[in-house]
Structure formats: structure tokens, C-alpha cells
Design an enzyme around this catalytic site. Sequence first.
Site, PDB file in Angstrom:
ATOM      1  N   ARG A 177      -8.627 -21.960   8.237  1.00  0.00           N
ATOM      2  CA  ARG A 177      -8.761 -20.771   9.100  1.00  0.00           C
ATOM      3  C   ARG A 177      -8.730 -19.480   8.288  1.00  0.00           C
ATOM      4  NH1 ARG A 177      -6.759 -20.544  14.232  1.00  0.00           N
ATOM      5  NH2 ARG A 177      -5.341 -18.840  13.767  1.00  0.00           N
ATOM      6  N   ARG A 181     -11.018 -14.590  -0.779  1.00  0.00           N
ATOM      7  CA  ARG A 181     -12.120 -13.717  -1.202  1.00  0.00           C
ATOM      8  C   ARG A 181     -11.993 -13.295  -2.652  1.00  0.00           C
ATOM      9  NH1 ARG A 181     -10.652 -10.403   3.378  1.00  0.00           N
ATOM     10  NH2 ARG A 181     -11.532 -11.357   5.251  1.00  0.00           N
ATOM     11  N   ARG A 255       4.396 -27.099  17.929  1.00  0.00           N
ATOM     12  CA  ARG A 255       5.363 -26.136  17.423  1.00  0.00           C
ATOM     13  C   ARG A 255       5.498 -25.022  18.437  1.00  0.00           C
ATOM     14  NH1 ARG A 255       8.392 -27.543  13.688  1.00  0.00           N
ATOM     15  NH2 ARG A 255       8.577 -25.429  12.847  1.00  0.00           N
ATOM     16  N   ARG A 286       7.614 -14.372   9.898  1.00  0.00           N
ATOM     17  CA  ARG A 286       7.032 -13.036   9.784  1.00  0.00           C
ATOM     18  C   ARG A 286       7.745 -12.050  10.684  1.00  0.00           C
ATOM     19  NH1 ARG A 286       1.030 -14.508  12.434  1.00  0.00           N
ATOM     20  NH2 ARG A 286       1.827 -14.966  14.493  1.00  0.00           N
ATOM     21  N   GLU A 309       9.947 -13.787  13.860  1.00  0.00           N
ATOM     22  CA  GLU A 309       9.460 -15.060  14.402  1.00  0.00           C
ATOM     23  C   GLU A 309      10.105 -16.248  13.701  1.00  0.00           C
ATOM     24  OE1 GLU A 309       5.230 -15.422  14.596  1.00  0.00           O
ATOM     25  OE2 GLU A 309       4.999 -13.487  15.607  1.00  0.00           O
ATOM     26  N   TYR A 358      -6.052 -26.078  18.653  1.00  0.00           N
ATOM     27  CA  TYR A 358      -5.671 -24.703  18.405  1.00  0.00           C
ATOM     28  C   TYR A 358      -6.888 -23.814  18.626  1.00  0.00           C
ATOM     29  CZ  TYR A 358      -3.579 -20.502  17.042  1.00  0.00           C
ATOM     30  OH  TYR A 358      -3.104 -19.220  17.113  1.00  0.00           O
ATOM     31  N   ASP A 360      -8.471 -20.136  19.318  1.00  0.00           N
ATOM     32  CA  ASP A 360      -8.263 -18.696  19.381  1.00  0.00           C
ATOM     33  C   ASP A 360      -8.780 -18.212  20.732  1.00  0.00           C
ATOM     34  OD1 ASP A 360      -6.956 -17.801  17.091  1.00  0.00           O
ATOM     35  OD2 ASP A 360      -8.781 -17.961  15.886  1.00  0.00           O
TER      36      ASP A 360
HETATM   37  P1  FAD Z   1      -2.782 -20.486  27.677  1.00  0.00           P
HETATM   38  O1  FAD Z   1      -2.885 -19.052  27.386  1.00  0.00           O
HETATM   39  O2  FAD Z   1      -1.659 -21.257  27.081  1.00  0.00           O
HETATM   40  O3  FAD Z   1      -2.737 -20.644  29.274  1.00  0.00           O
HETATM   41  C1  FAD Z   1      -2.391 -21.848  29.921  1.00  0.00           C
HETATM   42  C2  FAD Z   1      -1.584 -21.487  31.162  1.00  0.00           C
HETATM   43  O4  FAD Z   1      -1.351 -22.672  31.932  1.00  0.00           O
HETATM   44  C3  FAD Z   1      -0.211 -20.899  30.824  1.00  0.00           C
HETATM   45  O5  FAD Z   1      -0.077 -19.604  31.384  1.00  0.00           O
HETATM   46  C4  FAD Z   1       0.767 -21.897  31.442  1.00  0.00           C
HETATM   47  O6  FAD Z   1       1.920 -21.264  32.019  1.00  0.00           O
HETATM   48  C5  FAD Z   1      -0.084 -22.542  32.534  1.00  0.00           C
HETATM   49  N1  FAD Z   1       0.418 -23.862  32.919  1.00  0.00           N
HETATM   50  C6  FAD Z   1       0.713 -24.891  32.087  1.00  0.00           C
HETATM   51  N2  FAD Z   1       1.187 -25.935  32.814  1.00  0.00           N
HETATM   52  C7  FAD Z   1       1.187 -25.553  34.122  1.00  0.00           C
HETATM   53  C8  FAD Z   1       1.582 -26.186  35.330  1.00  0.00           C
HETATM   54  N3  FAD Z   1       2.078 -27.424  35.342  1.00  0.00           N
HETATM   55  N4  FAD Z   1       1.444 -25.500  36.488  1.00  0.00           N
HETATM   56  C9  FAD Z   1       0.956 -24.225  36.494  1.00  0.00           C
HETATM   57  N5  FAD Z   1       0.592 -23.577  35.371  1.00  0.00           N
HETATM   58  C10 FAD Z   1       0.696 -24.240  34.196  1.00  0.00           C
HETATM   59  N6  FAD Z   1      -5.698 -16.120  19.489  1.00  0.00           N
HETATM   60  C11 FAD Z   1      -6.471 -15.170  18.895  1.00  0.00           C
HETATM   61  O7  FAD Z   1      -7.675 -15.099  19.155  1.00  0.00           O
HETATM   62  N7  FAD Z   1      -5.922 -14.254  18.032  1.00  0.00           N
HETATM   63  C12 FAD Z   1      -4.594 -14.267  17.725  1.00  0.00           C
HETATM   64  O8  FAD Z   1      -4.130 -13.423  16.952  1.00  0.00           O
HETATM   65  C13 FAD Z   1      -3.765 -15.252  18.324  1.00  0.00           C
HETATM   66  N8  FAD Z   1      -2.453 -15.300  18.031  1.00  0.00           N
HETATM   67  C14 FAD Z   1      -1.670 -16.223  18.635  1.00  0.00           C
HETATM   68  C15 FAD Z   1      -0.310 -16.240  18.332  1.00  0.00           C
HETATM   69  C16 FAD Z   1       0.517 -17.154  18.937  1.00  0.00           C
HETATM   70  C17 FAD Z   1       1.980 -17.147  18.608  1.00  0.00           C
HETATM   71  C18 FAD Z   1      -0.021 -18.093  19.859  1.00  0.00           C
HETATM   72  C19 FAD Z   1       0.856 -19.105  20.518  1.00  0.00           C
HETATM   73  C20 FAD Z   1      -1.375 -18.104  20.155  1.00  0.00           C
HETATM   74  C21 FAD Z   1      -2.213 -17.176  19.539  1.00  0.00           C
HETATM   75  N9  FAD Z   1      -3.576 -17.129  19.824  1.00  0.00           N
HETATM   76  C22 FAD Z   1      -4.365 -16.180  19.233  1.00  0.00           C
HETATM   77  C23 FAD Z   1      -4.212 -18.144  20.699  1.00  0.00           C
HETATM   78  C24 FAD Z   1      -4.325 -17.702  22.171  1.00  0.00           C
HETATM   79  O9  FAD Z   1      -3.027 -17.537  22.706  1.00  0.00           O
HETATM   80  C25 FAD Z   1      -5.114 -18.787  22.922  1.00  0.00           C
HETATM   81  O10 FAD Z   1      -6.423 -18.843  22.440  1.00  0.00           O
HETATM   82  C26 FAD Z   1      -5.206 -18.583  24.426  1.00  0.00           C
HETATM   83  O11 FAD Z   1      -3.960 -18.331  24.980  1.00  0.00           O
HETATM   84  C27 FAD Z   1      -5.798 -19.845  25.044  1.00  0.00           C
HETATM   85  O12 FAD Z   1      -5.920 -19.700  26.419  1.00  0.00           O
HETATM   86  P2  FAD Z   1      -5.670 -20.950  27.381  1.00  0.00           P
HETATM   87  O13 FAD Z   1      -6.056 -20.486  28.729  1.00  0.00           O
HETATM   88  O14 FAD Z   1      -6.336 -22.168  26.842  1.00  0.00           O
HETATM   89  O15 FAD Z   1      -4.110 -21.276  27.262  1.00  0.00           O
HETATM   90  N1  UDP Z   2      -0.378 -19.511   5.942  1.00  0.00           N
HETATM   91  C1  UDP Z   2       0.417 -19.472   4.816  1.00  0.00           C
HETATM   92  N2  UDP Z   2       0.888 -18.271   4.381  1.00  0.00           N
HETATM   93  C2  UDP Z   2       0.621 -17.109   5.013  1.00  0.00           C
HETATM   94  C3  UDP Z   2      -0.193 -17.144   6.150  1.00  0.00           C
HETATM   95  C4  UDP Z   2      -0.666 -18.364   6.606  1.00  0.00           C
HETATM   96  O1  UDP Z   2       0.698 -20.511   4.246  1.00  0.00           O
HETATM   97  O2  UDP Z   2       1.110 -16.050   4.564  1.00  0.00           O
HETATM   98  C5  UDP Z   2      -0.866 -20.836   6.392  1.00  0.00           C
HETATM   99  C6  UDP Z   2       0.121 -21.486   7.371  1.00  0.00           C
HETATM  100  O3  UDP Z   2       0.096 -22.886   7.186  1.00  0.00           O
HETATM  101  C7  UDP Z   2      -0.460 -21.090   8.704  1.00  0.00           C
HETATM  102  C8  UDP Z   2      -1.974 -21.154   8.443  1.00  0.00           C
HETATM  103  O4  UDP Z   2      -2.097 -20.678   7.095  1.00  0.00           O
HETATM  104  O5  UDP Z   2      -0.072 -21.962   9.733  1.00  0.00           O
HETATM  105  C9  UDP Z   2      -2.825 -20.328   9.377  1.00  0.00           C
HETATM  106  O6  UDP Z   2      -2.439 -18.969   9.286  1.00  0.00           O
HETATM  107  P1  UDP Z   2      -2.701 -17.936  10.448  1.00  0.00           P
HETATM  108  O7  UDP Z   2      -2.364 -16.580   9.976  1.00  0.00           O
HETATM  109  O8  UDP Z   2      -4.059 -18.198  10.994  1.00  0.00           O
HETATM  110  O9  UDP Z   2      -1.574 -18.379  11.448  1.00  0.00           O
HETATM  111  P2  UDP Z   2      -1.447 -18.219  13.008  1.00  0.00           P
HETATM  112  O10 UDP Z   2      -2.223 -17.023  13.438  1.00  0.00           O
HETATM  113  O11 UDP Z   2      -2.022 -19.499  13.500  1.00  0.00           O
HETATM  114  O12 UDP Z   2       0.014 -18.088  13.179  1.00  0.00           O
END
Ligand code: FAD
Ligand code: UDP
Length: 394
Positions: A177, A181, A255, A286, A309, A358, A360
Site C-alpha cells: 500500500r 520513491r 485488529r 502514532r 493510537e 481492507y 479504503d
Molecule cells: P464501515 O464504515 O465499517 O461501516 C459498516 C457499518 O455497519 C458500521 O457503521 C457498523 O456499525 C454497521 N454494522 C455492523 N454490524 C451491524 C449489525 N449487526 N447491525 C447494524 N449495523 C451493523 N480509508 C481511506 O480511504 N483513507 C484513510 O485514511 C483511512 N483510514 C482509516 C483508519 C482507520 C483506523 C480505519 C479503521 C479505517 C480507515 N479507512 C481509511 C478505511 C475506511 O474506514 C473504510 O474504507 C470505510 O469505512 C468502509 O466502509 P464500509 O461501509 O465498508 O464499512
Molecule cells: N508501516 C510501517 N511503518 C510506518 C507506516 C506503515 O511499517 O511508519 C506499515 C505497517 O505494517 C502498516 C502498513 O505499512 O500496517 C500500511 O501503512 P498505512 O499507513 O497504509 O496504514 P493504515 O492507514 O492502514 O493504518
Amino acid sequence: MLNGTDLLIVGAGFYGATLAERIATRLGRRVLVIDRRAHIGGNAYTEPDPATGAEIHRYGPHLFHTSNREVWDYLQLFTRFSSYRHRAFSSYRDQVYSLPINLATICQFFGRRLSPDQARAMIVEQAAELGDRPPANLEEKAISLVGRPLYEAFIKGYTAKQWQTDPRELPPQIIARLPVRYTFEDGYFNDRFQGQPLDGYTAIFEKMLAHPLIETRTGVDFFDIKGSLPENMPIAYTGAIDRYFDYAEGDLGWRTIDIELEHLDTPDYQGTAIMNFADEAVPYTRIVEFRHFNPERELSSDKTLIGREFSRFARRGDEPYYPIDTRADQQIYERYQARARSQEKNIHFGGRLGTYRYLDMHQAIGAALKAFETVFVPYFEGRSETVSVRGRLS
Ligand code: FAD
Ligand code: UDP
């Protein structure tokens, strides 16, 4: 609650909200969206912090980036984006380095000015230990990309904290991911379209779900109403697939993250939105300082909000964040897919939790737009009898 409903959508995250909006707007069908949480938006939910005015990303920092023009154009219907381009940094042994690993990181780490060709040749030499074999896991993939010394400094310790799983057990895609560069370009993402929604992420969901044919109920768990649903009610389910089948084939590995929020009496704690901590001895992965996501806003000048976090294994009942996706997980998921394909119900599994991937945000939206065209349009136009997916869930 279900009167006249044409489709029940479980989950008000990006996958569920995109499907609901398209089905109501384009097909004129009535949709009920439920979410067990008290709010819409899924993991992308944000809200303003009353003390500082900064936008809190309640489930971890969300940065929008995509090269998919269809997804970018679609989101313009619901929000304007700022020109924010994400830069990240890694703290290692009391020094700060630029991420993702780029020529500045390499020169600083090795204490020498290197040209792109010199840096590339050095990394190739450091990665030679792998021979010609294609990298089979995260560790091998990382060494193939950046060589062992940079792997051990910036990736090994961080990954150990983030995943608590042997990096030789983790799939190579996790690290693929991140770009590497041989230029001084230090933007975190390569994507063509990037920015933060000017009014926060939750405002996007409010607009998407505002259609008169969409009813949204929060605080409703699917498993509390499942027994009372009409026979053959079409359902789009974006919850966890192992939970749907009552964990009959085993628990999928996830996780989760605990975020420790703290207000500090300074206008700026770390000078940037995200600082990664590569040293294994630092217990958090972080620190996020939310104000930096919205430099266009006028925010409190005497306080700031940060979040540390801490990553850990998710147990049943926790919010699952990152699929671990070891080989054992992949086998369990295959068995759930087989169950999904063979069962009678009119159910579509989608999103991050429903397909154990996973995704985005742009990928979740892109997948929902695709499912709308390939599954829901044919179904509602009477060209298909079911919303169930017969092939690989996607
Ligand atoms: P979700 O957003 O998880 O929505 C699923 C929903 O279903 C939830 O609200 C949940 O409550 C509901 N649900 C589950 N079970 C039930 C049930 N039994 N009854 C009723 N409701 C239920 N993406 C990016 O593009 N950029 C980022 O920087 C980025 N950072 C992230 C950082 C973190 C820490 C995390 C966890 C994710 C990150 N993502 C990021 C990913 C992003 O959150 C997901 O792409 C997006 O949320 C996916 O949407 P979804 O609808 O599939 O799932
Ligand atoms: N990663 C790492 N060091 C960093 C940043 C990321 O080793 O400083 C690795 C780590 O395994 C992480 C993965 O690269 O889970 C993807 O990083 P990203 O920033 O995309 O993490 P996310 O947004 O999924 O938390």
C-alpha cells in the site's frame, strides 16, 4: 419499520450509504438503512470537538485519496474538498524522517547525499538477500522494496506494534500500500484526487441519506430484528461475515485500535497531522493532531486535541478495523463465502466487514457503485431473481 421497504441495508458506512443513495435516486426504490451504532458514517464518522473546533475522526484518521474519477465525481454531489495533501513523518531514535520512504528519508538515514541512481543501486544491493524469489510475505516484500536497514528502522517495529503478528505470516499487500520513491516527492499518496471534506465526513453521509425514499435508523442491530423480517426480504449486509453465520466456521482475525484523546494547552503539539513512532519501545503506533487536517479552519489558539493510537487484537464485540488475513483467515473466509453462495436467503454481502478486505473509502464507494450496476439494477428491473452474489464476494 419495514412498511413498503424494497431493500434493507445493514450498515450506514460508505458501502451502505452509497448503495442506498443510488437505489433511491436512480431506481426510485424505498430503502431502510439500519446501523447498530448511534450515528451514521461507519468508521469514517467525524464530529467537531467543542473545545478546539477541530474535526475529530472518532475511529481513526481518515484521508481521502483516489485516482478513480467516477468515485471522485460522485462525491462532488455531496461535498466540497479542501486542497489538503497528506504528508506523514516517522519518529525513530529521536530523529524525525519523512514518510513514505523517499529520497529525503534515504539520504537522512544513511547520512549522505545520494542521487536517485545511487540510492536505487544501494537498495537493490541490500535487498539481494532475497534472491530471485517473489516476496511471499510482508517482511520479504518490505525488504525487496527498501532493503534490510530501512526495513528494520521504519517498518519492523511499527509493524510489530500494529499487527502483533510475525511479519512473515502477514500478506505482502499490507506493505505494498505504501509507495517507495527515489525522488524528494513527500506526499503520502500518489493519487490524482486528494483532499478533506470541508464540513467533515459525517456531513457527506447526511446528504447521501437525505433522500425522501431513504429511512435511516441508528441504534438498531440487525440481529435483533432478523427473526421478524419478511421471508425473502432483499438485504445488503455490510456487517462482519463471521458474525452473520454465528461464527460457525471460526472467528476471522481483526485488529482494532484504542485511541486515547487528550487536550493540551498549546496551539500546536507536533506541527503535523500524523507522527508515526517506529521504535518498538514507544507503546503507541502514532499520534494524530486533528487540527492539521483542516488548516483552512480558524481554530482555538490556546488548545489542541491529540489522539494516541494503541493497536490490539479485536475480540468479539470490539469494532473490527484491520483484517489480519493470515493464511488461516483466508481459509476461514473461503468457507464463509461458500456458505454465502449456497444459502437460500436473498442477501448481498458488501463492504469491508462483509467481504473481509481492507478497503479504503474510495474502494468501498467504488465497490458499491459497481454492485449497484451489476447486482441491484438487474434485480430491481426484474432481470435477476436475487441480490445474492454467486461468485467471489466483492
Ligand atoms: P464501515 O464504515 O465499517 O461501516 C459498516 C457499518 O455497519 C458500521 O457503521 C457498523 O456499525 C454497521 N454494522 C455492523 N454490524 C451491524 C449489525 N449487526 N447491525 C447494524 N449495523 C451493523 N480509508 C481511506 O480511504 N483513507 C484513510 O485514511 C483511512 N483510514 C482509516 C483508519 C482507520 C483506523 C480505519 C479503521 C479505517 C480507515 N479507512 C481509511 C478505511 C475506511 O474506514 C473504510 O474504507 C470505510 O469505512 C468502509 O466502509 P464500509 O461501509 O465498508 O464499512
Ligand atoms: N508501516 C510501517 N511503518 C510506518 C507506516 C506503515 O511499517 O511508519 C506499515 C505497517 O505494517 C502498516 C502498513 O505499512 O500496517 C500500511 O501503512 P498505512 O499507513 O497504509 O496504514 P493504515 O492507514 O492502514 O493504518
